[in-house]
Motif scaffolding. Structure first.
Motif, mmCIF file in Angstrom:
data_model
loop_
_atom_site.group_PDB
_atom_site.id
_atom_site.type_symbol
_atom_site.label_atom_id
_atom_site.label_comp_id
_atom_site.label_asym_id
_atom_site.label_seq_id
_atom_site.Cartn_x
_atom_site.Cartn_y
_atom_site.Cartn_z
ATOM 1 N N GLY A 125 -37.091 37.611 23.933
ATOM 2 C CA GLY A 125 -37.783 36.412 23.458
ATOM 3 C C GLY A 125 -38.640 35.782 24.532
ATOM 4 O O GLY A 125 -39.664 35.162 24.229
ATOM 5 N N GLU A 126 -38.260 35.969 25.807
ATOM 6 C CA GLU A 126 -39.043 35.328 26.863
ATOM 7 C C GLU A 126 -40.467 35.856 26.913
ATOM 8 O O GLU A 126 -41.319 35.263 27.555
ATOM 9 C CB GLU A 126 -38.363 35.495 28.220
ATOM 10 N N ASN A 158 -36.649 40.594 19.563
ATOM 11 C CA ASN A 158 -36.044 39.254 19.533
ATOM 12 C C ASN A 158 -37.101 38.173 19.676
ATOM 13 O O ASN A 158 -36.888 37.195 20.377
ATOM 14 C CB ASN A 158 -35.034 39.070 20.668
ATOM 15 N N TRP A 210 -19.961 29.972 29.597
ATOM 16 C CA TRP A 210 -21.326 30.305 30.014
ATOM 17 C C TRP A 210 -21.306 30.625 31.502
ATOM 18 O O TRP A 210 -20.894 29.808 32.307
ATOM 19 C CB TRP A 210 -22.265 29.132 29.734
ATOM 20 N N ALA A 261 -24.152 34.509 28.953
ATOM 21 C CA ALA A 261 -24.741 34.152 30.242
ATOM 22 C C ALA A 261 -25.462 32.824 30.139
ATOM 23 O O ALA A 261 -25.319 31.949 30.978
ATOM 24 C CB ALA A 261 -25.687 35.239 30.695
ATOM 25 N N GLN A 262 -26.207 32.639 29.063
ATOM 26 C CA GLN A 262 -27.228 31.605 29.076
ATOM 27 C C GLN A 262 -27.492 31.178 27.643
ATOM 28 O O GLN A 262 -27.427 31.997 26.738
ATOM 29 C CB GLN A 262 -28.465 32.284 29.662
ATOM 30 N N GLN A 263 -27.759 29.897 27.487
ATOM 31 C CA GLN A 263 -27.932 29.376 26.122
ATOM 32 C C GLN A 263 -29.351 29.554 25.628
ATOM 33 O O GLN A 263 -30.277 28.987 26.209
ATOM 34 C CB GLN A 263 -27.575 27.897 26.107
ATOM 35 N N PHE A 264 -29.542 30.354 24.615
ATOM 36 C CA PHE A 264 -30.798 30.355 23.846
ATOM 37 C C PHE A 264 -30.550 31.065 22.523
ATOM 38 O O PHE A 264 -29.433 31.457 22.233
ATOM 39 C CB PHE A 264 -31.953 30.964 24.639
ATOM 40 N N LYS A 265 -31.578 31.221 21.716
ATOM 41 C CA LYS A 265 -31.405 31.636 20.324
ATOM 42 C C LYS A 265 -30.385 32.760 20.175
ATOM 43 O O LYS A 265 -29.394 32.631 19.464
ATOM 44 C CB LYS A 265 -32.756 32.061 19.739
#
Ligand code: ATP
Ligand code: ATP
Ligand code: MG
Ligand code: MG
Lengths: 361, 292, 519, 310
Positions: free
Chosen positions: B66-67, B88, B158, B128-132
């Motif tokens: 997504g990035e 994604n 996390w 690891a990290q919060q995103f969609k």
């Protein structure tokens, strides 16, 4: 150390590095010469390659200056990375909060906001160093990690763009985006800003009493005090300048390249700045060259992977080697006979003589 | 046909990036693609790397994650002739396709298995990290677990790092010491650390990306997000020149791209049946997991 | 031909040095240095500042690698590739600029680098003994950074003596020792010589040379002009060789024109220090209600044994240290709490004790060093910016005037010899002093000519109406230049005498006056 | 009661998370006491990890893995030494470049050695050793006295290093070199040999951090598995005031905070997780300010020594 031998050292160094790297490239199943041609030509002589080099060079240059100025005052700022992040954050917040100013007004304000952010982040270690004697290296280092997490929170939380698939903010408005310098590329005017800063700082250090005094503090604090320089104030000033420079680097990344605030938007530029600074022997006017060198190297490295398909791990090795050996080549021996070889050779000769004498006797 | 994939991490991370890399190369060989890749591409370089592949005349340029969404949109506008794809991603354009996974759907199934197999009534998930991607996964996992056992407690950790193995292990050990007896690590390299902890403490784990039970005996079930398969399906279209700027969404209806792995022998037949029922319900659309 | 003389003098040479050359870039520090020396003799090395004395010593000790030439010990060629090697060969040296680890105490400094066998408890005992043999006062509990210069010097000496050596090089060892310490020290050195040690004694003090040296090796521009027996060689010949064909007007022989004392009785007080106390963080009273005054145009000498508060006094007056209580007035206006910068602006010149630590910035060029304490002044500025040209021109003049060698203002200060570095500091401060000049150890490390030259400069400054505070442990110099001499001991003025009619004994008494006697 | 269990947990976590940092930090202390920055710790951790993994992978013996790890560390240390002492490269540039170089090299080699399975290749490591009786103690027993051999090695090393540096003659010489190389040189200390010694030891210790990660914790090598521990170690050196024991305490303190933040994540999931991740860094910062660790670095650390320059 005259210039000729200097150039020869650099040449030899590069050859060494590249032959070692070449072996790895061969092992990786590619043609070293092809790879190197790309590495060195594409990043400087190719239209797109060079624009890319400039894109990387501008934050590196500012980050380098952010190390040089404090270091000249005897303060070691390895907090460039954190200051870039906080600078970017402040700049982005301002840009997003007040989206509809005219560019000519907005952009300078964004720079100021970013500079303020960086300066704020640098002020903490500066104060601790000046008034509590706390070691600045550790403080700036720790604050880098903190800054990255803060931005991570900001873009994953309050600033997260609508339905973004990754932590990043909304776009900054068209008006705020830095003008493009090289048509059809992403090379923005950030590099010009960096060069302007370079010249200003060079003259400041060399031709103004305040700059001269800052330099004194770094070279010999006691002598500076004896010359009436307020060391504490100088340290703080130096760090604030450094912080602001790094902060603007952050702004440049945001409104010059990405147009958004991203999680992990700076790829270690703060640390590249350390290399830039010391390769330039802490002389601002040389920093653009070392920044270009480093930027070109990393740009070329990328191209090597895309054009030739060299494994990125091998590329990192080559990059590391080149930096080491260029650094080695740039070292200027303070005196003529720094090489140990001569004394050692003499040592041998004499040993033989003495043995001969013993035999005769 | 020439295709290039640009990845944020290392191609040997046992996770997302490795899957993407293998997806393109394998499919490439099968379909006679000329495949190129760039690994560990960080934020500041994305635009240049994508543009450069387009310039070099690749027909399909894939941003793996997504990035890359934002960078791809920027670059795609400059190269209308080139087809772009975001794995994604979010949204589409004429020359931007988007291959997405219905994460919460498969996560729901994992949660259901975990919830029904937990004796302690506590299960965990590590990200690891919060995103969609991760938030959807966590949501689905919790929903599924609750469906199996309304009282279940779901621990979420996390780590902030996809590849710090030691941290991955530490996170798992923490969840286990908190009573979790099923743990689902969803990072990349760091997953190995968590699995190590699962192994040592003799609790159950859940795999991701591939059928992990082949490597780790204590795996209850695996969420096979088959990036390879998913890419294969749209690369075939690309090979035929039929790839459009559309959303290629992998869900349980698309076996090739998204499916569950083998059940652990410890899982009672009853649970297996229920899971299969759930899958049918998903396919038939009677069960809709949120977020979609 | 002098050389030939010396060759005959030495029958069985223990040390033979032939054809040593050493250059630093363009500077030819040594060229074709030859020397024969035998055990049990003391050879003084005499030469102007920058003549190459320290360089020669550094070659012997293995710090510098000569470009050419060879060194033989007892007939066999040796290569001294490092000080470690030199020590193996039994060569030791006392360095002009101390080489001590500031963060460590005297004992540690002395023991560094010795083989473990020589570091036991008995070693510590030996150190103490050595210390009392030379009756040196050394505080073994404090770190070197906290020591006064004189004590550092003593530690440096002990360090060298402790490594029992067969060749000992002393590079201006007495430059900051108190007169009371010099005599026993020289005795000690003589004893070493008597025990068969070969001693090189680098000094600018002819009387000391006369006292202990058998032969004197005279250097000039990196070359040995001659090695002559001290006893039979007249001063005139020495200084002639030392200074070459320069007019020997400035040498010690020529009777000094007694300076015309300008009558300052009516002059205003330039400096008044009243009841100043200074208590250091440790609670020790460094200065105890100290009171003194200097009239405009007057030179007030401060005599005393190093470490009795002279340094602190100078620092309090110039603002580097803040007094605990008491007041300081400059021409009637109180400056007790003025910043250093404002005192600089008030035209106070200050030659600090430690030229390396604060007097100079070694990594800057000579010209920048001549400017750095006055950088804001108009003469260095043009249009609000520093004028590098002005800086260079001013510096060139100073270098010429003070005969600083090598005469290149762009050279790094670090490259200059000790004496020449001292000249930079003096030149800068003498030029700066408009109202008050405070000098500490101004003649430290200066050769005979330079000393006289500097003394004259200081006199000239005074004559121009500036008050001068002249602090030094070199009693003769103090007596020679001062209008009045105040003696300091234990942080107080123990007495003020008229240099014309006073005896060294009186002053000696005042210097050592115990606190209770001082009331 | 439950709290005691929790405490035990945290202590165990502290040991696991702190040990690698501690190894690297002690290495850094030795180097800096000898006047050399070792910014290359991060890369040297990777080298040690790869060496250990490869050694154990090839032979199936953890001990041989340990040996390989140590040798790799030694080589990387000497390389950095050559760069800093002989070539006189700026020690920060040299260290940063070394990190880049080693990150690439280890990745490259691991792909060559472990092939397709890359990170996947599991290797034999050390199993934990229970110290009789002590390990049966409540709370601390399981957490501190049933650790892997390397943990005990660390404790041993800590004391040895401290004694050597602060109490032995050679230690005094090394510190002298770090404070004032010229003085040491003139006193007969073979400056360059001491520095080579220090930097080599430093490399080995940093490598041991990597060895510990692989052979005592996760039993695989993965690219970039040092994950910034080398930089935390740099902070620990200073927080520990350039003393081996201090550095270890600092490292363990950092590990402790990290362990605690994992616990806190469960107790209050509503707080943004970044805050927890910041905790160890913030805590170290506060500790530094509270302890008022003055900048007391060895006087001439980082300055290349040139005998003829004055
Ligand atoms: N390391 C160095 N680098 C550059 N120049 C040097 C160095 N050492 C000595 N010189 C030069 O060599 C010459 C001799 O210096 P040296 O220190 O031997 O003089 P000296 O006789 O000791 O003078 P002084 O009596 O002032 O100590 C000087 O011109 C000095 O500038
Ligand atoms: N100027 C220098 N720069 C870097 N390394 C050096 C230098 N001089 C010596 N070395 C290395 O350090 C080693 C130890 O040298 P040192 O001077 O400390 O002792 P040494 O006894 O003089 O050594 P050597 O026998 O080579 O003269 C030397 O053998 C050489 O390999
Ligand atoms: Mg000298
Ligand atoms: Mg002298």
């Amino acid at each position: 150390m005259n210039r000729f031998t200097m150039q020869r050292r650099i040449a030899i160094a590069l050859l060494l590095a590249l032959s070692v790297g070449g072996v790895l490239i061969l092992l990786d199943g590619h043609n070293p010469f092809e790879a190197y041609e790309v590495l060195f030509l594409e990043s400087f002589l190719n239209y797109w390659g060079f624009s890319n080099t400039l894109v990387k060079a501008s934050p590196m240059l500012l980050a380098g200056l952010a190390v040089i100025i404090p270091m000249r005052a005897g303060v070691f700022n390895i907090g460039g990375e954190g200051q870039i992040y906080i600078g970017g954050l402040f700049g982005a917040v301002f840009a997003l909060a007040i989206p509809d100013l005219p560019g000519l007004l907005g952009v300078p304000l964004i720079f100021i906001a970013a500079a303020a952010g960086g300066a704020f982040w640098a002020a903490i270690p500066a104060y601790l160093k000046a008034y509590r004697g706390t070691n600045e290296v550790i403080v700036t280092l720790l604050m880098n990690f903190i800054a990255i997490h803060i931005v991570s929170y900001a873009v994953a939380g309050p600033l997260l763009a609508e339905g973004a698939p990754y932590p990043y903010s909304e776009e900054v408005s068209e008006a705020y985006r830095l003008p493009i310098l090289i048509p059809r590329s992403d090379t923005h005017v950030g590099i010009v800003f960096g060069l302007a800063m370079t010249v200003i700082l060079y003259f400041w250090l060399r031709f103004t009493p305040s700059g001269f005094h800052l330099d004194l503090v770094g070279r010999n604090a006691r002598a500076a005090a004896y010359a009436g320089v307020d060391q504490k104030k100088t340290i703080i000033r130096a760090m604030l300048i450094g912080g602001s420079l790094a902060g603007t680097a952050g702004a440049i990344e945001v409104i010059g390249l990405k147009y958004r605030l991203f999680h992990l938007f700076s790829d270690g530029y703060g640390y590249d700045g350390i290399v830039v600074a010391f390769l330039a022997a802490l002389n601002p006017i040389v920093a653009p060259l070392t920044a270009l060198f480093l930027a070109g190297l990393s740009a070329g490295a990328g191209t090597m992977q895309r054009a030739v398909g060299v494994d990125s791990s091998v590329i990192e090795v080559v990059e590391g080697l080149v930096v080491v050996l260029v650094a080695a080549a740039l070292v200027t021996p303070q005196t003529k006979s720094t090489s140990i070889l001569k004394p050692l050779a003499k040592n041998l000769r004499l040993r033989r003589q003495t043995q001969r004498q013993k035999k005769e006797a | 046909e020439r295709a290039a994939i640009v990845m944020p991490g290392s191609i040997s991370d046992n996770g997302w990036n490795q899957a993407g890399f293998e997806g393109l190369t394998k499919a490439g060989e099968a379909l006679g693609f000329e495949a190129a890749f760039s690994e560990s591409v960080h934020q500041p370089e994305q635009i240049e790397v994508l543009s450069d592949y387009a310039r070099r005349g690749y027909d399909l340029v894939i941003g793996h994650g997504g990035e890359f969404q934002d960078a791809v949109e920027r670059v795609a506008a400059r190269f209308p002739e080139t087809m772009f794809m975001v794995n994604n991603g979010l949204g589409t354009k004429d020359n931007i396709a988007n291959a997405d996974f219905y994460f919460s759907q498969i996560a729901y199934l994992m949660g259901y298995v975990a919830g029904s197999m937990s004796d302690t009534g506590t299960i965990g998930i590590i990200a690891a990290q919060q995103f969609k991607f991760t938030t959807d996964t966590v949501a689905g996992y919790e929903a599924g677990a609750k469906a199996a056992n309304p009282e279940v407690r779901v621990l979420v950790t996390w780590t902030g790092d996809w590849d710090d193995i030691a941290k991955g292990k530490e996170a798992a050990l923490n969840q286990i010491s908190q009573g979790a007896d099923v743990v689902w690590p969803t990072m990349d390299s760091a997953t190995l650390g968590s699995m190590q902890a699962v192994q040592e403490k003799g609790v159950y784990g859940i795999g991701i990306y591939r059928d992990a039970i082949n490597e780790w005996p204590k795996i209850l079930q695996s969420a096979i997000l088959d990036v390879r398969g998913n890419m294969r399906s749209y690369l075939e279209l690309a090979a035929a020149g039929k790839l459009e700027g559309a959303l290629y969404r992998a869900d349980m209806g698309n076996e090739l791209a998204m499916r569950i792995g083998s059940f652990h022998p410890d899982i009672p037949v009853g649970v297996v049946d229920e899971v299969n029922k759930l899958i049918d319900a998903m396919k038939s659309g009677t069960l809709v997991v949120h977020p979609q | 031909m002098n050389l030939r003389e010396s060759w005959e003098v030495v029958l069985d040479p223990f040390l033979k040095v032939t054809g040593i050359d050493k250059s630093f870039g363009a500077v030819r520090a040594l060229h074709d240095v030859n020397l024969l020396a035998s055990k049990g003799e003391c050879i003084a090395i005499l030469g102007e500042n920058g003549a190459g004395k320290t360089t020669f010593a550094s070659v012997l000790i293995g710090l510098y690698q000569p470009d050419n030439g060879e060194i033989k010990l007892g007939g066999t060629p040796v290569s001294v590739t490092s000080p470690a090697k030199a020590i193996e060969h039994g060569i030791g040296m006392i360095h002009q600029h101390f080489s001590l680890v500031g963060a460590m105490n005297a004992e540690e400094n002395i023991l560094i680098g010795l083989p473990s066998t020589k570091r036991g408890a008995e070693a510590r005992a030996r150190i103490r003994k050595l210390c009392s043999d030379f009756d040196f006062n050394v505080d073994f509990d404090i770190r070197v950074t906290e020591m006064p210069v004189g004590m550092k010097q003593r530690v440096e000496i002990l360090k060298a003596l402790f490594r029992d050596v067969s060749i000992l090089i002393l590079d201006e060892p007495t430059s900051v020792l108190a007169p009371t310490e010099v005599t026993p020290f020289l005795k000690g050195v003589r004893k070493l010589v008597a025990n068969g040690c070969l001693v090189f004694f680098i000094s600018h003090k002819l009387d000391e040379i006369r006292e202990i040296a058998d032969r004197v090796m005279i250097m000039r521009h990196g070359h040995v002009e001659g090695v002559l027996p001290v006893a039979t060689t007249p001063m005139a010949q020495m200084s002639a060789l030392m200074m070459g064909d320069k007019p020997t007007g400035e040498t010690v022989e020529t009777p000094k024109v007694k300076k015309a004392r300008n009558d300052t009785s009516s002059a205003p007080d330039a400096l008044v220090v009243s009841d100043v106390c200074l208590i250091d963080p440790g609670g020790a009273e460094i200065l105890q209600d100290l009171t003194l005054s200097v009239k405009a145009g007057e030179i007030l000498g401060i005599a005393g044994i190093d470490g009795n508060g002279q340094t602190e006094l100078s620092e309090v007056i110039t603002g580097l240290k803040r007094q605990t209580s008491g007041a300081i007035h400059l021409y009637g206006t109180e400056i007790s709490s003025a910043s250093i910068a404002s005192r600089i602006a008030d035209g106070i010149g200050f030659v600090p004790e430690d030229r390396h630590a604060e007097g100079l910035v070694l990594s800057l060029s000579v010209e920048e060093n001549i400017a750095f304490r006055s950088i804001g002044e108009d003469r260095f500025m043009s249009g609000g910016l520093i004028s590098r040209r002005a800086m260079h021109e001013i510096a060139s003049d100073v270098v010429a005037a003070f005969d600083i060698r090598p005469p290149d203002p762009k050279l790094n200060a670090s490259a200059l010899s000790g004496g020449n570095q001292q000249k930079i500091v003096l030149a800068r401060e003498v030029a700066r002093a408009r109202n008050l000049l405070v000098v500490v150890q101004p003649t430290k490390g200066l050769d005979v000519g330079a000393t006289e030259f500097v003394q004259n400069k200081i006199r000239a400054v005074a004559q121009s109406g500036v008050g001068v505070l002249y602090i030094s442990t070199e009693l003769e110099h103090v007596l020679d230049i001062s209008d009045r001499v105040a003696v300091m001991a234990f942080g107080r003025i123990t007495g003020v005498v008229d240099p014309e009619n006073t005896t060294l004994q009186d002053i000696g008494l005042l210097m050592t006056a115990a606190p209770e006697e001082v009331q | 009661m439950i709290d005691l269990v929790l405490l035990g947990d945290v202590l165990a976590g502290t040991a696991r998370l702190g040990t690698p940092i501690a190894f690297a930090a002690v290495g850094g202390v030795i180097a800096e006491r000898g006047g050399l920055y070792n910014i290359g710790l991060e890369g040297q951790i990777l080298v040690g990890a790869l060496g250990a993994a490869a050694g154990s992978f090839a032979t199936g013996s953890a001990l041989i893995g340990l040996g390989c790890g140590i040798i790799c560390g030694l080589i990387s240390g000497l390389l950095l030494g050559y760069m800093s002492i002989r070539l006189r490269i700026n020690q920060l540039v040299g260290g940063i470049a070394l990190n880049l170089l080693l990150a690439g090299l280890t990745a490259f080699l691991s792909r060559q050695i472990f092939g397709a399975q890359a990170g996947g290749a599991r290797v034999n490591g050390f199993s934990q050793i229970d110290i009789p009786f002590l390990s049966d103690l409540p709370v601390v027993g399981p957490s501190l006295f049933s650790q892997d051999p390397l943990f005990y090695l660390l404790i041993g090393l800590a004391i040895a290093a401290w004694f050597w540096l602060m109490k032995s003659h050679k230690g005094l010489d090394l510190r002298a070199v770090g404070e004032n190389p010229k003085a040491a040189d003139l006193a007969g200390v073979p400056v360059f040999r001491m520095q080579y010694l220090a930097i080599a030891v430093s490399g080995v210790l940093a490598a041991l951090a990597g060895v510990h990660l692989v052979l005592s914790q996760v039993y695989v090598f993965a690219e970039g598995m040092s994950a910034g521990k080398g930089f935390i170690a740099l902070a620990a050196i200073i927080l520990g005031r350039w003393s081996p024991i201090g550095a270890i305490c600092a490292a363990l303190f950092f590990g402790f905070c990290d362990a605690v933040q994992f616990k806190l994540q469960f107790t209050s999931p509503e707080i943004p997780y970044q805050l927890f991740l910041i905790l160890p860094y913030l805590a170290s910062l506060i500790a530094l300010v509270v302890l008022g660790a003055k900048a007391s670095a060895p006087a001439s650390v980082g300055l290349p020594y040139d005998r003829e320059h004055r």
